[in-house]
Write a protein that holds these residues in place. Structure first.
Motif, mmCIF file in Angstrom:
data_model
loop_
_atom_site.group_PDB
_atom_site.id
_atom_site.type_symbol
_atom_site.label_atom_id
_atom_site.label_comp_id
_atom_site.label_asym_id
_atom_site.label_seq_id
_atom_site.Cartn_x
_atom_site.Cartn_y
_atom_site.Cartn_z
ATOM 1 N N ALA A 166 0.828 -1.212 0.000
ATOM 2 C CA ALA A 166 0.000 0.000 0.000
ATOM 3 C C ALA A 166 0.860 1.259 0.000
ATOM 4 C CB ALA A 166 -0.932 -0.001 1.215
ATOM 5 N N TYR A 167 0.617 2.107 -0.965
ATOM 6 C CA TYR A 167 1.217 3.453 -1.001
ATOM 7 C C TYR A 167 0.640 4.265 0.150
ATOM 8 C CZ TYR A 167 2.046 8.171 -2.980
ATOM 9 O OH TYR A 167 2.411 9.469 -3.195
ATOM 10 N N SER A 168 1.499 5.012 0.868
ATOM 11 C CA SER A 168 1.019 5.672 2.080
ATOM 12 C C SER A 168 1.764 6.976 2.346
ATOM 13 C CB SER A 168 1.195 4.741 3.287
ATOM 14 O OG SER A 168 2.574 4.666 3.664
ATOM 15 N N ILE A 169 1.352 7.623 3.427
ATOM 16 C CA ILE A 169 2.012 8.854 3.852
ATOM 17 C C ILE A 169 3.480 8.629 4.200
ATOM 18 C CG2 ILE A 169 -0.045 10.101 4.589
ATOM 19 C CD1 ILE A 169 0.503 9.157 7.451
ATOM 20 N N ALA A 170 3.865 7.394 4.523
ATOM 21 C CA ALA A 170 5.285 7.118 4.786
ATOM 22 C C ALA A 170 6.115 7.327 3.530
ATOM 23 C CB ALA A 170 5.456 5.699 5.314
ATOM 24 N N ASP A 171 5.588 6.912 2.391
ATOM 25 C CA ASP A 171 6.288 7.124 1.116
ATOM 26 C C ASP A 171 6.375 8.608 0.787
ATOM 27 O OD1 ASP A 171 6.564 4.243 0.121
ATOM 28 O OD2 ASP A 171 4.415 4.370 0.515
ATOM 29 N N ILE A 172 5.274 9.315 0.999
ATOM 30 C CA ILE A 172 5.264 10.752 0.700
ATOM 31 C C ILE A 172 6.277 11.484 1.567
ATOM 32 C CG2 ILE A 172 3.847 12.838 0.852
ATOM 33 C CD1 ILE A 172 1.436 11.063 0.096
ATOM 34 N N ALA A 173 6.317 11.158 2.854
ATOM 35 C CA ALA A 173 7.253 11.826 3.760
ATOM 36 C C ALA A 173 8.691 11.569 3.354
ATOM 37 C CB ALA A 173 7.006 11.349 5.192
ATOM 38 N N LEU B 112 16.120 1.509 -3.427
ATOM 39 C CA LEU B 112 15.689 2.858 -3.064
ATOM 40 C C LEU B 112 15.543 3.715 -4.315
ATOM 41 C CD1 LEU B 112 15.121 5.081 -0.955
ATOM 42 C CD2 LEU B 112 17.609 5.451 -0.811
ATOM 43 N N SER B 113 16.467 3.595 -5.235
ATOM 44 C CA SER B 113 16.403 4.373 -6.471
ATOM 45 C C SER B 113 15.181 3.994 -7.303
ATOM 46 C CB SER B 113 17.684 4.167 -7.291
ATOM 47 O OG SER B 113 18.814 4.650 -6.596
ATOM 48 N N ALA B 114 14.858 2.700 -7.358
ATOM 49 C CA ALA B 114 13.678 2.265 -8.111
ATOM 50 C C ALA B 114 12.403 2.787 -7.460
ATOM 51 C CB ALA B 114 13.650 0.739 -8.199
ATOM 52 N N TRP B 115 12.367 2.755 -6.127
ATOM 53 C CA TRP B 115 11.206 3.313 -5.398
ATOM 54 C C TRP B 115 11.080 4.808 -5.677
ATOM 55 C CZ3 TRP B 115 11.708 7.215 -1.823
ATOM 56 C CH2 TRP B 115 10.551 7.550 -1.093
ATOM 57 N N HIS B 116 12.209 5.529 -5.629
ATOM 58 C CA HIS B 116 12.186 6.970 -5.894
ATOM 59 C C HIS B 116 11.642 7.247 -7.298
ATOM 60 C CE1 HIS B 116 13.538 11.169 -5.588
ATOM 61 N NE2 HIS B 116 13.841 11.039 -6.865
ATOM 62 N N ALA B 117 12.027 6.432 -8.263
ATOM 63 C CA ALA B 117 11.534 6.618 -9.637
ATOM 64 C C ALA B 117 10.033 6.360 -9.708
ATOM 65 C CB ALA B 117 12.289 5.685 -10.585
ATOM 66 N N GLY C 133 22.166 17.163 -5.481
ATOM 67 C CA GLY C 133 23.224 16.399 -6.124
ATOM 68 C C GLY C 133 23.769 15.251 -5.314
ATOM 69 N N PHE C 134 23.042 14.810 -4.289
ATOM 70 C CA PHE C 134 23.469 13.653 -3.513
ATOM 71 C C PHE C 134 23.112 12.387 -4.297
ATOM 72 C CE2 PHE C 134 22.573 16.155 0.653
ATOM 73 C CZ PHE C 134 23.662 16.968 0.391
ATOM 74 N N ASP C 135 24.085 11.538 -4.497
ATOM 75 C CA ASP C 135 23.909 10.361 -5.344
ATOM 76 C C ASP C 135 23.563 9.144 -4.485
ATOM 77 O OD1 ASP C 135 23.941 8.456 -7.332
ATOM 78 O OD2 ASP C 135 26.137 8.359 -7.450
ATOM 79 N N PHE C 136 22.326 8.657 -4.595
ATOM 80 C CA PHE C 136 21.999 7.404 -3.915
ATOM 81 C C PHE C 136 21.723 6.293 -4.926
ATOM 82 C CE2 PHE C 136 18.120 10.080 -3.828
ATOM 83 C CZ PHE C 136 17.210 9.279 -4.492
ATOM 84 N N SER C 137 22.222 6.457 -6.163
ATOM 85 C CA SER C 137 22.005 5.445 -7.199
ATOM 86 C C SER C 137 22.605 4.079 -6.854
ATOM 87 C CB SER C 137 22.548 5.925 -8.547
ATOM 88 O OG SER C 137 23.942 6.169 -8.483
#
Length: 206
Positions: A152-159, A180-185, A171-175
């Protein structure tokens, strides 16, 4: 009517994204921090700590500051973005994780890595290491979960996205953290998220 007092910042974007996701009508009040508007008496009457965002629900007679509290209020108010059952507590857990280990550490990293004069390399290195550990924790969890609360998509993702978005702006690289990068996308592709990060204006790096 809901009133959002905000500026272009990670904490502000959390609430504007939530409001856009929920499609709730609201009135925007741009509090320009660079101009010191967050220290004016009218705003301090809403939040004595002088920080954005603030949400005012003038129908319910409720004024809230602190982005996590506002997200919880909007979820309860709408009956959305906070799942039921065990997933509810997963969402609240990761919302708390963002408030204790994501926002404060990334905020300090922005300051010491990009803004502090004179520069303090040892302090900067400490906050880089701490934020990388936070990224690693999120990455490990997202390896087996689509969203932070599970399915479930939630306020935790938004925060959390409020801060990963600003990390990319700075410019912080977390790739290297591929999950995490796939979730961010996935987050960045959502139309409501795209609208929310333009309210009240687009953020720019230091």
């Amino acid at each position: 009517m809901l009133h959002l007092y905000t500026d272009a910042s990670p904490n502000g974007y959390k609430v504007s994204i939530a409001l856009e996701e929920l499609q709730l009508p609201y009135q925007l009040h741009h509090i320009r921090i660079d101009a010191g508007e967050h220290r004016q008496p009218a705003f301090l009457a809403l939040n004595p700590h002088g920080r954005i965002p603030v949400l005012v629900d003038d129908v319910a007679g409720i004024t809230l500051f602190e982005s996590a509290a506002i997200l919880l209020y909007l979820a309860e108010h709408s009956g959305r973005l906070l799942p039921t059952g065990p997933a509810r507590w997963q969402a609240i857990q990761w919302l708390q994780f963002h408030a204790s280990s994501m926002g404060p550490l990334l905020g300090q990293r922005v300051h010491y890595q990009l803004l502090a004069t004179p520069s303090l390399p040892a302090v900067s290195a400490r906050f880089i290491a701490l934020t990388e550990a936070t990224f690693a924790t999120l990455d490990a969890h997202l390896r087996t979960h689509t969203w932070l609360a599970g399915a479930a998509y939630s306020i935790a993702d938004i925060a959390t996205f409020g801060w990963t978005h600003i990390a990319t702006v700075c410019g912080f690289d977390f790739s290297p953290f591929v999950h995490l990068s796939a979730w961010h996308a996935r987050m960045a592709a959502r139309p409501a998220v795209q609208r929310g990060i333009q309210i009240p204006e687009v953020a720019h790096g230091p």
